[in-house]
Each structure stands twice: as structure tokens, then as C-alpha cells.
Design an enzyme around this catalytic site. Structure first.
Site, PDB file in Angstrom:
ATOM      1  N   THR A   1       0.870  -1.147   0.000  1.00 29.25           N
ATOM      2  CA  THR A   1       0.000   0.000   0.000  1.00 29.25           C
ATOM      3  C   THR A   1       0.912   1.202   0.000  1.00 29.25           C
ATOM      4  OG1 THR A   1      -0.960  -1.297   1.773  1.00 29.25           O
ATOM      5  CG2 THR A   1      -2.074   0.725   1.233  1.00 29.25           C
TER       6      THR A   1
ATOM      7  N   ARG B   1     -13.036  -8.534  -3.397  1.00 29.23           N
ATOM      8  CA  ARG B   1     -12.411  -8.424  -2.073  1.00 29.23           C
ATOM      9  C   ARG B   1     -12.027  -6.976  -1.736  1.00 29.23           C
ATOM     10  NH1 ARG B   1      -6.880  -6.836  -0.256  1.00 29.23           N
ATOM     11  NH2 ARG B   1      -6.493  -7.962   1.674  1.00 29.23           N
TER      12      ARG B   1
ATOM     13  N   ASP C   1      -8.088  -3.609   4.079  1.00 25.72           N
ATOM     14  CA  ASP C   1      -8.229  -2.642   5.170  1.00 25.72           C
ATOM     15  C   ASP C   1      -8.009  -1.197   4.738  1.00 25.72           C
ATOM     16  OD1 ASP C   1      -5.452  -3.281   4.730  1.00 25.72           O
ATOM     17  OD2 ASP C   1      -4.998  -2.183   6.566  1.00 25.72           O
TER      18      ASP C   1
ATOM     19  N   THR D   1      -0.273  -0.888   6.510  1.00 30.86           N
ATOM     20  CA  THR D   1       0.044  -1.664   5.312  1.00 30.86           C
ATOM     21  C   THR D   1       0.332  -3.104   5.719  1.00 30.86           C
ATOM     22  OG1 THR D   1       1.600  -1.999   3.510  1.00 30.86           O
ATOM     23  CG2 THR D   1       2.455  -0.885   5.450  1.00 30.86           C
TER      24      THR D   1
ATOM     25  N   GLY E   1      -4.444  -7.208   4.848  1.00 35.95           N
ATOM     26  CA  GLY E   1      -5.608  -6.411   5.214  1.00 35.95           C
ATOM     27  C   GLY E   1      -6.635  -7.086   6.095  1.00 35.95           C
TER      28      GLY E   1
END
Lengths: 328, 328
Positions: free
Chosen positions: A195, A223, A226, A246, A249
Site C-alpha cells: 500500500t 475483495r 483494510d 500496510t 488487510g
């Protein structure tokens, strides 16, 4: 007696002023955490990644230095990481099982707990700007898919053909993942998640956090990880801290990582460092999750905590000191 | 000396047994919170709602009584509320601005912090069963849209034509909302939001929470509310409590309502009642949000806290006492 009261007042005022000055402004970013080992990273790629992290954080730091808000710094810094093919966000994001690229992003303003989040967009050039527009221009917090893209169009955000986001490296990672159909054993593991994120505190003491991602290589069934989940991937509250996550998730959602760190600071009076350590090194590991966070508290202390071999990261602290790191 | 140690052991064992027995099992449900005023509800409708709440909670309570788990109780209880056209979930859910019906749901198991959530499905008869399947049969937590429906098909969940969910009452609410284009002044305000939810604790002391909704009348841009967000709409943790929220979702996300209540219980050692009061009556109101929660702590104490004129709700406490209520 009067003399003492006068001295007391002077001391109080000075300590307030010093405190205010001491806090200063600061910024931290990450470009993903995972099995990042020196032997898997060429010197050239490491050079490029370090350079891009430094470029991005300097942009955010300049905004803060020039009286900009932490929210502005977060948006502009993340845009640079999204525009780079080196990270799993914006251009260069990972492919889904359907060979599409679907972006998630979120942002939170610690001064008023306002927030914006978006999931599963495919044509918005900078998903973090969409999260920002949702926060500031809609009465909603979380918009998804085609609907979110329609909103982006109404706000005149830059849209691109989805091929803009594609890179050969990520396509190979998808092929590899499809071969393995497993998330555990692959040299691409470090690229499956990942991320970009930014946390900042400005001169007024306002905290902000933002996160942006392409999610997980080979992701199926729409999907959502987070990154767009306020409280899991992103959280900011002037009373406590700003956090961007990161990692894997699913575990970050179940552990409510970002909000839990804030809650430990607020309710247990723990330092940010200790709170982040408990959540990442104890609670998250106990669940089986790996990854990390960058965080800044309302005294401008920076924490970068991760339980993986590496996390692409950079920070400029309140003294103006730059730090760019990859390995543990 | 030996005698005293023996007595001490006996006392310890008995107190453990008593404690275990004392906790017992309990369940609570809600069918939405809002401007529910006696003058807006016909005697007939009130009768129907009370009857359905009682029917649903009895099903869940019977499961718990017969050694079932709290997760089973939550799923089966919510299914009954979803199947009823009286509540904004499953059949009878509200319409989006595009005249579609899009469901959100989530579930969390307090024993292992596992969770499942789904958003924007249009053909899954019981969204709570999809959330359950995601939790137990996938490595993911949160699935969305067409992808989530594909997963539902693979799990052989019951799918229906989307017209199954439609009701005339909700269609009129949409027309009214489109006329007003405002969420503040409408006799339908109480129907704009609203959700169903269930929290339970079983004989083994395991907590569970679940929430299901059609979201917000006239919702646009793929809006996602708090119901599928772990930590906002749903949270369960055996160390603290199980919580299901209902109300203006955007504020529940920003305030991280469900997880914040749990954090106050865990980190400040406050009672569940005091924690829920602080979050709903102080923090949420300060942000401008309205709604409520049902919650159960790990001693089987039930709390139903809301800052609106009414909340459809029912509970059966650890003494087996049934309570069905609507107004404040």
C-alpha cells in the site's frame, strides 16, 4: 503573594508557548510492508524506490513548511506515490484475478474526524483525491465502484483509461500467483499486499492520515482490504494520533489496527510507540497477521512499527531530519 | 496448613463454577433506530413489529438454550428479520436512487476475532448468511458486489430475483426522498436509515454480533454505510462485548462506534452501560450523528443505548426475561 502568582502565570504562559513551538510539524510515509529482502531487490530498484520516497515526502514537508494543512500534505504526497509504478497504488497497482486493477483509498482529518473512502474504482487516476472529494464534497464517507466513479466525474477528477495503471511487473506477479494459488510461498509475496500511506501533523497541530492501494494480487470476489476501512487502514484524531497501515488487510480489519492504536494512546495513556508495538508486535502477530504502520502523535512524534522483514518508509521529523529506510 | 490450602482450593473451584453459571446466556436484537414516534405508527403496524421482534429473538434464544453457539443464534435470528418486509434488511430493504436494492451485512465472532462482511449484493436472499460464509469459508473478511454474489453462488446460498426484496412502502419512501432530496425533513426519516442486528452470548461465554441492512433510502454513488464495517456497525470480542449499531452510518464510521465501546470497556475498565452511554450520548451526538446500539458484555449484561426517539428492540436476559420495546 502577588509576586508569586505573577511568576506562576509567566511560567505557565512560557511553557505553553514552548510546548506549542516544540510540537512543530512532521510527516511520514510508507510504500508497503512485506518480505522485502535485500537479496530480492536489485541495487537499481532500491535506488529508484528510495529516490521516489524522498521526492514524495519532500513535497509533503514543503506544504507543511509553507503553512499548508496536514490534509493537503497527505493528498499531495500520496499522489506522487500513486503516480509512480514502483508501488501498489494508482499506476503500478496489482491485478485482480480478473486481470483488472481496482483501487481502494481513504483519508481522515483528525481535527473534525471527517473521513472519505473509496473502493473498487478502475478509472480514477488518483484514488486519494477521490477519497478527499468524498470527505469534503459529499455527505457520505464511503463510496464504491461505478457509483464512486460517477461521483468522481461530477467532481471533475482526472479519469484515465484503465490500461494506464498496468505494468508488466504486476502482470507477471498475477501469473505467478495464479500458478501458486497460495499467498504464502512466492517471491512475489511482498508484492501481493502493499500500500502507500502518509501521516502528517501541521503547524496548527492538526493530524491527518491517508492510505491508497490496489489491494492484493489475484484478489477475487470483489475483495476489499483494510486500506479503505476507517479504523483499520486509516485513522486520525487530534486527541491522539494519525495512523496509516500496510499489510495483510484481513488481519488489520479484525484487529482494528489504526483505531486500536489510537484507543491505547487515549484510554491507557500509553505512548504512541508503546501502543503501536502492542498492536503490531503482540495483538496482530497473535492473530497471524503481518504488516506495519506509520503513525504520528499530537506532539509530532513519529513511529514506524512493523513485524515484517521490511517496510518501504520515509519520515521528516519535527527537527527537519530526513530518514529513508527499507529493511528492519 | 494443609487444611487451609484445601479449603482455599475448594473456595476457588466453587467461585469459578458459580461465576460460570452466573454468566449464563443472553441475546438482544434491534430493528433500526430513528424518529420512531407513536403518532406515526399505526396500532396494527406496531403489533406486527412487536410480534416479529419477539418471534426472532425466541428463535435465537432457543438456539442458545439448546447448546447452540452465539454465532448460530445471530445468523438464524437475523435471517428472520431479513425475511420480514417490516425492517430495512433483506426483503423490505430500502431503494437506492437507481431504484435497486443493495444489501450490506457483517458478522463477528468474539472467540477468535474472525469476521465476515459483504456490501452491495442484490440477489442474495439472506445477506447475513453470506457474511457468515465469507467468515468461515474464505480467507477474506470483506467481499463486494458481483464478486460477492459469485462467491455466494459457489457456496450454494439461496439467490432470488431482486424483485423479491421490493415493497410498495419502500418505493413510496424513495419517491418521497427524491421529492425532498434531503434527509432531514420527512416522515420517512426514520425509514431512511435503519438496520437489523443481533448480539448474543452463549453458554460457553462466546460473544457474537451481526448486522444487516439495505442502507439508506435514495443512496447514490455506491454508498456504503457502517453496517458492513467491522468496528463501526459490528464488533465482538470475548474480552469485552458484542455490539451491533443502527443509525446514520457515516457518523458511526467516523466515531468507530462499536470498537470504541469495546475499547472503553477494555482499556478504561468502564461498564458496558457507561461505555455505550459515552459513545452514543456524548461522542456521537457531538459529531452530529443519531442512532443507537445493542450490546452484551462477557458477563451477559445487556445494554440498549440510543439517542433517537425510538429504537425497535428486544432482549432476553440471563434470567430468561423477555423485553420488547419501541419508544424511549
Amino acid at each position: 503573594m502577588r509576586k508569586y502568582i505573577f511568576i506562576l502565570i509567566i511560567i505557565t504562559i512560557s511553557s505553553c508557548v514552548i510546548d506549542k513551538e516544540e510540537n512543530g510539524f512532521a510527516i511520514a510515509i510508507h510504500g508497503g510492508a512485506g518480505t522485502i529482502l535485500k537479496e530480492n531487490l536489485t541495487t537499481e530498484k532500491e535506488f529508484l524506490i528510495r529516490g521516489k520516497l524522498e521526492e514524495a515526502i519532500q513535497v509533503g514537508h514543503d506544504i507543511l513548511k509553507n503553512e499548508g494543512t496536514s490534509i493537503e500534505a497527505v493528498v499531495e504526497t500520496i499522489k506522487i506515490l500513486e503516480d509512480s509504478p514502483l508501488f501498489n497504488a494508482g499506476k503500478g497497482a496489482v491485478f485482480t484475478a480478473n486481470k483488472t486493477i481496482e483501487h481502494d483509498a481513504s483519508i481522515m482529518d483528525g481535527s473534525d474526524l471527517n473521513a472519505g473512502a473509496t473502493t473498487s474504482t478502475t478509472v480514477v487516476k488518483n484514488p486519494i483525491t477521490l477519497a478527499y472529494e468524498i470527505m469534503t464534497k459529499s455527505e457520505h464517507v464511503f463510496l464504491s465502484g461505478k457509483g464512486a466513479e460517477k461521483f468522481a466525474r461530477q467532481q471533475n477528477l482526472k479519469l484515465v483509461n484503465s490500461s494506464y495503471f498496468e505494468t508488466e511487473f504486476r502482470l507477471n506477479a498475477l501469473k505467478q500467483a495464479k500458478k501458486n494459488e497460495s499467498v504464502t510461498d512466492s517471491i512475489y509475496k511482498d508484492e501481493k499486499f502493499g500500500t502507500v500511506g502518509c501521516v502528517a501533523i501541521d503547524k496548527k497541530g492538526n493530524l491527518a492520515a491517508g492510505t491508497s492501494t490496489g489491494g492484493m494480487t489475484n484478489k477475487k470476489w470483489g475483495r476489499i482490504g483494510d486500506s479503505p476501512i476507517i479504523g483499520a487502514g486509516t485513522y486520525a484524531n487530534n486527541l491522539t494520533c494519525a495512523v496509516s497501515s500496510t499489510g495483510w488487510g484481513e488481519y488489520f480489519i479484525r484487529a482494528m489496527v489504526a483505531h486500536d492504536i489510537s484507543a491505547l494512546v487515549q484510554y491507557k495513556n500509553l505512548s504512541l510507540k508503546e501502543s503501536a508495538r502492542i498492536v503490531i508486535q503482540e495483538k496482530l502477530l497473535k492473530l497471524g497477521g503481518d504488516g506495519g504502520v506509520i503513525a504520528i502523535d499530537n506532539k509530532a512524534n513519529i513511529v514506524m512499527e512493523f513485524n515484517t522483514p521490511g517496510m518501504y518508509r520515509a519520515s521528516i521529523n519535527k527537527k527537519g531530519e530526513l530518514n529513508v529506510s527499507i529493511y528492519n
